[in-house]
Scaffold this active site. Structure first.
Site, PDB file in Angstrom:
ATOM      1  N   ASN A 160       0.665  -1.196   0.190  1.00 16.32           N
ATOM      2  CA  ASN A 160       0.091   0.156  -0.059  1.00 16.32           C
ATOM      3  C   ASN A 160       0.911   1.200  -0.042  1.00 16.32           C
ATOM      4  OD1 ASN A 160      -2.353  -1.574   0.212  1.00 16.32           O
ATOM      5  ND2 ASN A 160      -2.200  -1.731   2.586  1.00 16.32           N
ATOM      6  N   HIS A 198       6.207  -2.104   3.526  1.00 13.13           N
ATOM      7  CA  HIS A 198       5.997  -3.331   3.809  1.00 13.13           C
ATOM      8  C   HIS A 198       5.206  -4.106   2.652  1.00 13.13           C
ATOM      9  CE1 HIS A 198       3.118  -0.568   5.520  1.00 13.13           C
ATOM     10  NE2 HIS A 198       2.277  -1.504   5.438  1.00 13.13           N
TER      11      HIS A 198
HETATM   12  P1  5GP Z   1      -0.684  -0.475   5.646  1.00  9.49           P
HETATM   13  O1  5GP Z   1      -2.077  -0.221   6.258  1.00  9.49           O
HETATM   14  O2  5GP Z   1       0.416   0.658   6.366  1.00  9.49           O
HETATM   15  O3  5GP Z   1      -0.395  -1.080   4.554  1.00  9.49           O
HETATM   16  O4  5GP Z   1      -0.227  -1.707   6.744  1.00  9.49           O
HETATM   17  C1  5GP Z   1       0.047  -1.583   8.273  1.00  9.49           C
HETATM   18  C2  5GP Z   1      -0.225  -2.785   8.686  1.00  9.49           C
HETATM   19  O5  5GP Z   1       0.382  -3.067  10.058  1.00  9.49           O
HETATM   20  C3  5GP Z   1      -1.488  -2.978   9.172  1.00  9.49           C
HETATM   21  O6  5GP Z   1      -2.152  -4.043   8.662  1.00  9.49           O
HETATM   22  C4  5GP Z   1      -1.748  -3.070  10.591  1.00  9.49           C
HETATM   23  O7  5GP Z   1      -2.652  -4.098  11.137  1.00  9.49           O
HETATM   24  C5  5GP Z   1      -0.303  -3.712  10.958  1.00  9.49           C
HETATM   25  N1  5GP Z   1       0.198  -2.819  12.129  1.00  9.49           N
HETATM   26  C6  5GP Z   1       0.121  -1.794  13.028  1.00  9.49           C
HETATM   27  N2  5GP Z   1       0.504  -1.815  13.775  1.00  9.49           N
HETATM   28  C7  5GP Z   1       1.109  -2.955  14.163  1.00  9.49           C
HETATM   29  C8  5GP Z   1       1.864  -3.688  15.256  1.00  9.49           C
HETATM   30  O8  5GP Z   1       2.177  -2.753  16.169  1.00  9.49           O
HETATM   31  N3  5GP Z   1       2.520  -4.667  15.226  1.00  9.49           N
HETATM   32  C9  5GP Z   1       1.983  -5.696  14.321  1.00  9.49           C
HETATM   33  N4  5GP Z   1       2.259  -6.725  14.159  1.00  9.49           N
HETATM   34  N5  5GP Z   1       1.332  -5.215  12.872  1.00  9.49           N
HETATM   35  C10 5GP Z   1       0.747  -3.776  13.176  1.00  9.49           C
END
Ligand code: 5GP
Length: 114
Positions: free
Chosen positions: A87, A100
């Site tokens: 994303n 990521h």
């Molecule tokens: P994005 O929305 O930026 O593509 O994805 C970020 C991801 O990180 C989300 O799916 C969210 O659930 C995950 N996430 C956010 N904070 C944490 C955390 O502290 N630990 C873990 N394992 N995942 C996290």
């Protein structure tokens, strides 16, 4: 770029369910899984978004993707299939500004995304 929650995970300042690590890549289970398997693969060297990646990051980005594919093979769901997602920024749904790759598997995933 500023530090993020993923930087804290890399430094073991907060816990995470880490499933893979090498010199360049870390992978851990997403806190809020969207599929039976939902693992995040990150470069240890932070890149905020895909927009910020440069040609110098090409090998590192390749390592992140190949680590995800290796994990899928090792865990036995490579043949059934899976999805990898990066994303980017607001419209892409990015919430953590440390690039990521989401690896989603374990069920048939719908397409197109909402
Ligand atoms: P994005 O929305 O930026 O593509 O994805 C970020 C991801 O990180 C989300 O799916 C969210 O659930 C995950 N996430 C956010 N904070 C944490 C955390 O502290 N630990 C873990 N394992 N995942 C996290």
């Amino acid at each position: 770029m500023g530090d993020t929650i993923f930087g804290k995970i890399i430094r073991r300042e907060i816990p995470a369910d880490i499933v893979y690590e090498d010199d360049d890549v870390l992978a851990f289970r997403d806190l809020n899984p969207q599929a039976p398997v939902h693992v995040l693969f990150i470069p240890k060297q932070p890149i905020a978004t895909l927009n910020d990646a440069t040609p110098e990051d090409a090998a590192l980005l390749g390592k992140v993707l190949l680590a995800a594919a290796d994990y899928a093979r090792q865990e036995g769901f490579a043949q059934d299939g899976y999805r990898t997602v990066i994303n980017c920024n607001t419209h892409g749904g990015q919430t953590v500004y440390h690039l990521h790759v989401h690896l989603l598997a374990g069920r048939r995933l719908s397409w197109p995304p909402g």
